[in-house]
Design a protein around this motif. Structure first.
Motif, PDB file in Angstrom:
ATOM      1  N   PRO A   3     -69.157  38.199  19.242  1.00  0.00           N
ATOM      2  CA  PRO A   3     -68.474  38.244  17.932  1.00  0.00           C
ATOM      3  C   PRO A   3     -67.475  39.393  17.823  1.00  0.00           C
ATOM      4  O   PRO A   3     -66.397  39.231  17.233  1.00  0.00           O
ATOM      5  CB  PRO A   3     -69.635  38.425  16.947  1.00  0.00           C
ATOM      6  N   LEU A   4     -67.816  40.545  18.412  1.00  0.00           N
ATOM      7  CA  LEU A   4     -66.885  41.672  18.353  1.00  0.00           C
ATOM      8  C   LEU A   4     -65.616  41.383  19.149  1.00  0.00           C
ATOM      9  O   LEU A   4     -64.524  41.799  18.751  1.00  0.00           O
ATOM     10  CB  LEU A   4     -67.566  42.934  18.893  1.00  0.00           C
ATOM     11  N   SER A   5     -65.744  40.684  20.275  1.00  0.00           N
ATOM     12  CA  SER A   5     -64.547  40.345  21.057  1.00  0.00           C
ATOM     13  C   SER A   5     -63.641  39.394  20.291  1.00  0.00           C
ATOM     14  O   SER A   5     -62.413  39.473  20.398  1.00  0.00           O
ATOM     15  CB  SER A   5     -64.964  39.721  22.395  1.00  0.00           C
ATOM     16  N   LEU A   6     -64.227  38.498  19.490  1.00  0.00           N
ATOM     17  CA  LEU A   6     -63.416  37.610  18.653  1.00  0.00           C
ATOM     18  C   LEU A   6     -62.731  38.387  17.530  1.00  0.00           C
ATOM     19  O   LEU A   6     -61.596  38.075  17.150  1.00  0.00           O
ATOM     20  CB  LEU A   6     -64.293  36.499  18.070  1.00  0.00           C
ATOM     21  N   LEU A   7     -63.415  39.390  17.002  1.00  0.00           N
ATOM     22  CA  LEU A   7     -62.823  40.187  15.929  1.00  0.00           C
ATOM     23  C   LEU A   7     -61.727  41.112  16.450  1.00  0.00           C
ATOM     24  O   LEU A   7     -60.751  41.385  15.750  1.00  0.00           O
ATOM     25  CB  LEU A   7     -63.906  41.017  15.237  1.00  0.00           C
ATOM     26  N   ARG A  17     -56.031  43.097  10.157  1.00  0.00           N
ATOM     27  CA  ARG A  17     -55.956  44.345  10.917  1.00  0.00           C
ATOM     28  C   ARG A  17     -57.142  45.263  10.659  1.00  0.00           C
ATOM     29  O   ARG A  17     -57.553  46.014  11.544  1.00  0.00           O
ATOM     30  CB  ARG A  17     -54.651  45.072  10.585  1.00  0.00           C
ATOM     31  N   ALA A  18     -57.696  45.197   9.451  1.00  0.00           N
ATOM     32  CA  ALA A  18     -58.856  46.024   9.140  1.00  0.00           C
ATOM     33  C   ALA A  18     -60.054  45.614   9.993  1.00  0.00           C
ATOM     34  O   ALA A  18     -60.781  46.460  10.524  1.00  0.00           O
ATOM     35  CB  ALA A  18     -59.197  45.923   7.658  1.00  0.00           C
ATOM     36  N   LEU A  19     -60.271  44.299  10.139  1.00  0.00           N
ATOM     37  CA  LEU A  19     -61.355  43.819  10.991  1.00  0.00           C
ATOM     38  C   LEU A  19     -61.102  44.168  12.453  1.00  0.00           C
ATOM     39  O   LEU A  19     -62.035  44.544  13.183  1.00  0.00           O
ATOM     40  CB  LEU A  19     -61.526  42.311  10.825  1.00  0.00           C
ATOM     41  N   ASN A  20     -59.843  44.036  12.894  1.00  0.00           N
ATOM     42  CA  ASN A  20     -59.491  44.432  14.271  1.00  0.00           C
ATOM     43  C   ASN A  20     -59.828  45.890  14.516  1.00  0.00           C
ATOM     44  O   ASN A  20     -60.437  46.244  15.540  1.00  0.00           O
ATOM     45  CB  ASN A  20     -58.004  44.203  14.526  1.00  0.00           C
TER      46      ASN A  20
END
Length: 274
Positions: free
Chosen positions: A103-107, A116-119
């Motif tokens: 999930p982190l790699s998708l974010l 951009r905040a999630l990135n």
């Protein structure tokens, strides 16, 4: 006429090709001086004691003499269970790392998550995971869960999340846009785009990263027991504290053998899967 031809020839002869400009050469010299200064400062701060350095070969020979001959009777009684525990820690830690890292790699992939905040938040989590050594994670989880393989498994997982998530995120960002745009034009959902558009392209990188990380985790899990996080490291620490050198020899040979076996397994799986 001859003078006009001689002038360009003389000008061409006077030109000299240089690989670097003056500013670039000064910068290179400055970098070399900085490196030399850093090496000198490091050599001054490690405080090498010459007497111990000269005595090291003799101490090494004495230790090897105490280890030989190897007493293999220690393996079934002490080493085997700890070695299996190490492999289980590495495997379960890698699986948990995948659950957290995907999930982190998708974010963190900008072509999937446009926020951009999630990135930024996902990137901070991945950087934080990579910046903390596995032994430090092990100390933290030993304080939370107490000594044992559970702390080692969580230490391996949290250390691996940054590595796996970063590489998978980069693989996702390098996916060609053609298939994704075709799926979008056909009205495919985001999940369908990930499964049918991104997954076929990142599948080789995914399995390569997973196998490489499991191989690394097998090596790292062998030392986590030195801080109480279970595995073969606990047996090694106990044997060293009790000066049981023949048992230390069996443990070191077992660790070397399992690392070589893991390398062989990873190589064979890569040949058949990738």
């Amino acid at each position: 006429m001859s003078e006009s031809l001689a002038l360009p020839a003389a000008a061409a002869h006077s030109r000299r090709w240089q690989r670097f400009t003056l500013a670039q050469r000064l910068l290179r010299y400055g970098v070399w001086l900085l490196i030399v200064w850093a090496v000198v400062q490091s050599a001054r701060t490690i405080e090498v004691i010459p007497e111990f350095l000269y005595d090291a070969p003799e101490q090494m020979g004495d230790m090897l003499t105490r280890m030989w001959p190897v007493d293999w009777s220690h393996y079934p009684a002490v080493v085997h269970a700890a070695l299996m525990e190490t492999l289980h820690m590495a495997t379960l830690g890698t699986v948990l790392a995948l659950v957290l890292a995907v999930p982190l790699s998708l974010l963190v992939a900008g072509n999937i998550t446009r926020n951009r905040a999630l990135n930024f938040a996902a990137r901070v989590v991945l950087v934080a995971s990579r910046s903390v050594n596995s032994l430090v994670w092990a100390l933290l989880f030993v304080a939370i869960f107490g000594p044992g393989p559970l702390a080692g498994m969580f230490a391996i997982a949290f250390r691996s999340v940054g590595f796996v998530g970063k590489l998978l995120g980069e693989a996702i960002e390098q996916t060609p846009r053609g298939p994704i745009e075709a799926l979008q034009a056909a009205g495919a959902s985001t999940a369908a785009q990930v499964w049918y558009g991104y997954w076929p392209h990142i599948k080789p990188a995914f399995w390569s990263v997973v196998l490489l990380r499991w191989d690394i985790n097998v090596r790292e899990s062998g030392v986590l027991g030195l801080v109480g996080a279970g595995g073969i490291g606990v047996a090694l620490d106990t044997a060293l504290n009790l000066f049981q050198w023949t048992q230390v020899a069996v443990i070191l040979i077992a660790v070397f053998a399992i690392v070589v076996l893991a390398e062989v397994v990873v190589t064979q799986v890569r040949k058949r899967v990738l």
